[in-house]
Enzyme design. Structure first.
Site, PDB file in Angstrom:
ATOM      1  CD  GLU A  10      -8.918   5.315   1.758  1.00  0.00           C
ATOM      2  OE1 GLU A  10      -8.731   5.381   3.083  1.00  0.00           O
ATOM      3  OE2 GLU A  10      -9.358   6.565   1.294  1.00  0.00           O
ATOM      4  CD  GLU A  43      -6.260   3.599   5.441  1.00  0.00           C
ATOM      5  OE1 GLU A  43      -7.000   3.876   4.760  1.00  0.00           O
ATOM      6  OE2 GLU A  43      -5.015   3.012   5.352  1.00  0.00           O
ATOM      7  CB  SER A  68      -3.792   3.325   8.648  1.00  0.00           C
ATOM      8  OG  SER A  68      -4.307   2.007   8.357  1.00  0.00           O
ATOM      9  CB  THR A 107      -0.937   0.145   1.117  1.00  0.00           C
ATOM     10  OG1 THR A 107      -0.204   0.416   2.214  1.00  0.00           O
ATOM     11  CG2 THR A 107      -1.514  -1.453   1.777  1.00  0.00           C
ATOM     12  CB  CYS A 108       0.211   4.864  -0.006  1.00  0.00           C
ATOM     13  SG  CYS A 108      -1.089   4.954   1.364  1.00  0.00           S
ATOM     14  CE1 TYR A 116      -6.205   5.897  -0.076  1.00  0.00           C
ATOM     15  CE2 TYR A 116      -3.843   6.096  -1.578  1.00  0.00           C
ATOM     16  CZ  TYR A 116      -4.737   5.668  -0.059  1.00  0.00           C
ATOM     17  OH  TYR A 116      -4.086   4.979   0.815  1.00  0.00           O
ATOM     18  CB  ALA A 117      -8.991   8.555  -8.455  1.00  0.00           C
ATOM     19  CB  THR A 121      -7.952   6.823 -12.858  1.00  0.00           C
ATOM     20  OG1 THR A 121      -6.790   5.996 -13.593  1.00  0.00           O
ATOM     21  CG2 THR A 121      -8.057   8.049 -14.038  1.00  0.00           C
ATOM     22  N   GLY A 122      -6.709   5.790  -9.746  1.00  0.00           N
ATOM     23  CA  GLY A 122      -6.670   4.654  -8.928  1.00  0.00           C
ATOM     24  C   GLY A 122      -7.455   4.684  -7.756  1.00  0.00           C
TER      25      GLY A 122
END
Length: 427
Positions: free
Chosen positions: A110, A108, A103, A44-45, A187-188, A184-185
């Site tokens: 996601e 969060e 997180s 993940t990010c 989080y978009a 456009t992933g």
């Protein structure tokens, strides 16, 4: 043995973490898979983690080296940037991750979907095992239970929403803001929803992979192309990036000619925005590291309740896994005894009902005790006892049986089933 090697915002500096995250699960998994029985990689990010099933005590070093080599980091750069968790602690860590307790922003939303996608990707690559399947499925169940039973999900704010809140104090009116969304992933869509909640109507999307037009049509927003990107960027008041690109998508050249204030929100890891952009006159750059520093205090009561639910779920998972470790021995015992039973019924068919009742009664206690011993980590004693008393030794076949197990084994056992064999309880 279940094992987790994790590098996250809690163990690694952001510059190291973004390099570790750059290769992605599809590049790291093939480096690990040949050395283990199964592997699921969660990328993940703000974290990169490998969950594996293995028999080797050296596997953690193999996994860590695979992560390091895939990212191009030197041993010195990578040193101290990861942690290792085994068996019950690995399960507890995954359950906490899925619930959003680990997180950048507690709670969060996601991460739950990312955990589910990690398992789906591993299935497609053929690298799961029955225990990994069960562990990830239990993680999802625990995340949903926490969301329904605590205020964690309501109190926790996503990265997108927190980033916009940090920007909020510097804006007079959101409804006048022109926003360029790059990516456009995952989080978009959340970004568009959060912007619209604040009254933003002027949103333009850019996709380096060419998905901008289709994405824009789906969400009712404008799109721009590479040819008009700079023009759109300098016209915008806010640029939000959320792509998986390994190279910056916003550089000083992207905003060349800028003559007004600009907020740039970078939700990407690796970074989507060249740090030099933040040094330009009029530009305010907000990246993940800044977001982490400004993350709100945890909702202590909700967090404590959620962590207790995680501990309880991990304990149940560990008990169940230990209980299944003696399953081959009990199955072999039942097959042995039922074989003798059928032979005796052949000689005395008139006594079939009484014989079956007797066998069921006799097997009940050994089955229950075997489950108890296995949950205590004493499965070897169960194998030894059955071999000593009945001459049945299935230990050499256990490894082959486990290797043949399919992900379908992770399905829920039927109600009333024996916790060791899965068969209906006897006696």
């Amino acid at each position: 043995m279940l094992l987790c090697v994790t590098a996250s915002h809690k163990t690694a500096p952001f510059d190291v973490l973004e390099q570790l995250s750059a290769p992605g699960a599809d590049k790291i998994t093939p480096l690990i898979a040949p050395s283990v029985d199964g592997v699921v990689v969660l990328s993940t990010c703000n974290r990169i983690e490998a969950y594996v099933e293995t028999d080797s005590d050296d596997t953690a070093l193999v996994i860590a080296d695979a992560m390091r080599s895939a990212s191009g980091l030197s041993p010195e750069e990578f040193a101290g940037s990861y942690a290792v968790k085994t068996d019950g602690k690995a399960a507890e860590h995954l359950f906490a991750v899925a619930a959003g307790l680990e997180s950048v922003v507690i709670g969060e939303g996601e991460i739950g979907g990312q955990v589910r996608r990690a398992l789906t990707d591993a299935r497609q690559l053929g690298t799961t095992t029955s225990d990994l399947e069960r562990m990830f499925q239990r993680a999802t169940e625990t995340q949903k239970a926490i969301k329904n039973a605590t205020a964690l999900g309501r109190a926790g704010r996503s990265l997108v929403r927190l980033a916009l809140e940090l920007t909020d104090s510097r804006l007079a009116d959101w409804t006048t803001q022109r926003v360029l969304l790059m990516g456009t992933g995952m989080y978009a869509a959340a970004t568009i929803a959060a912007l619209r909640e604040r009254g933003v109507t002027d949103i333009t999307v850019f996709s380096a992979s060419g998905r901008g037009a289709k994405f824009g049509e789906k969400y009712g927003i404008a799109h721009t192309t590479k040819a008009t990107l700079v023009e759109t960027a300098i016209r915008s008041d806010i640029i939000i990036t959320c792509t998986t690109s390994e190279e910056p998508v916003v550089t000083p050249a992207t905003v060349a000619g800028l003559d007004k204030p600009l907020f740039v929100i970078d939700l990407g890891l690796p970074r989507n925005v060249d740090p030099a952009v933040g040094e330009l006159p009029g530009v305010t750059l907000l990246d993940l590291e800044t977001i982490r520093l400004h993350a709100p205090l945890e909702e202590l009561q909700a967090t404590d309740a959620a962590r207790q639910m995680v501990k309880d779920a991990a304990a149940r998972f560990t008990d169940g896994r230990r209980g299944r470790s003696a399953q081959p021995a009990i199955v072999a015992l039942r097959q042995h005894v039922f074989g003798l039973l059928e032979a005796e019924i052949g000689r005395r068919p008139e006594a079939e009902a009484a014989l079956r009742h007797l066998v069921g009664t006799l097997l009940h206690t050994p089955t229950v005790r075997a489950a108890e011993y296995a949950r205590q980590g004493r499965a070897d004693e169960v194998f030894a006892a059955i071999e000593t008393l009945f001459g049945v030794d299935v230990r050499p076949a256990v490894e082959a049986a486990e290797a043949a197990a399919q992900p379908a084994d992770a399905a829920a056992e039927p109600a009333g089933a024996c916790p060791v064999t899965g068969a209906a309880a006897l006696g």
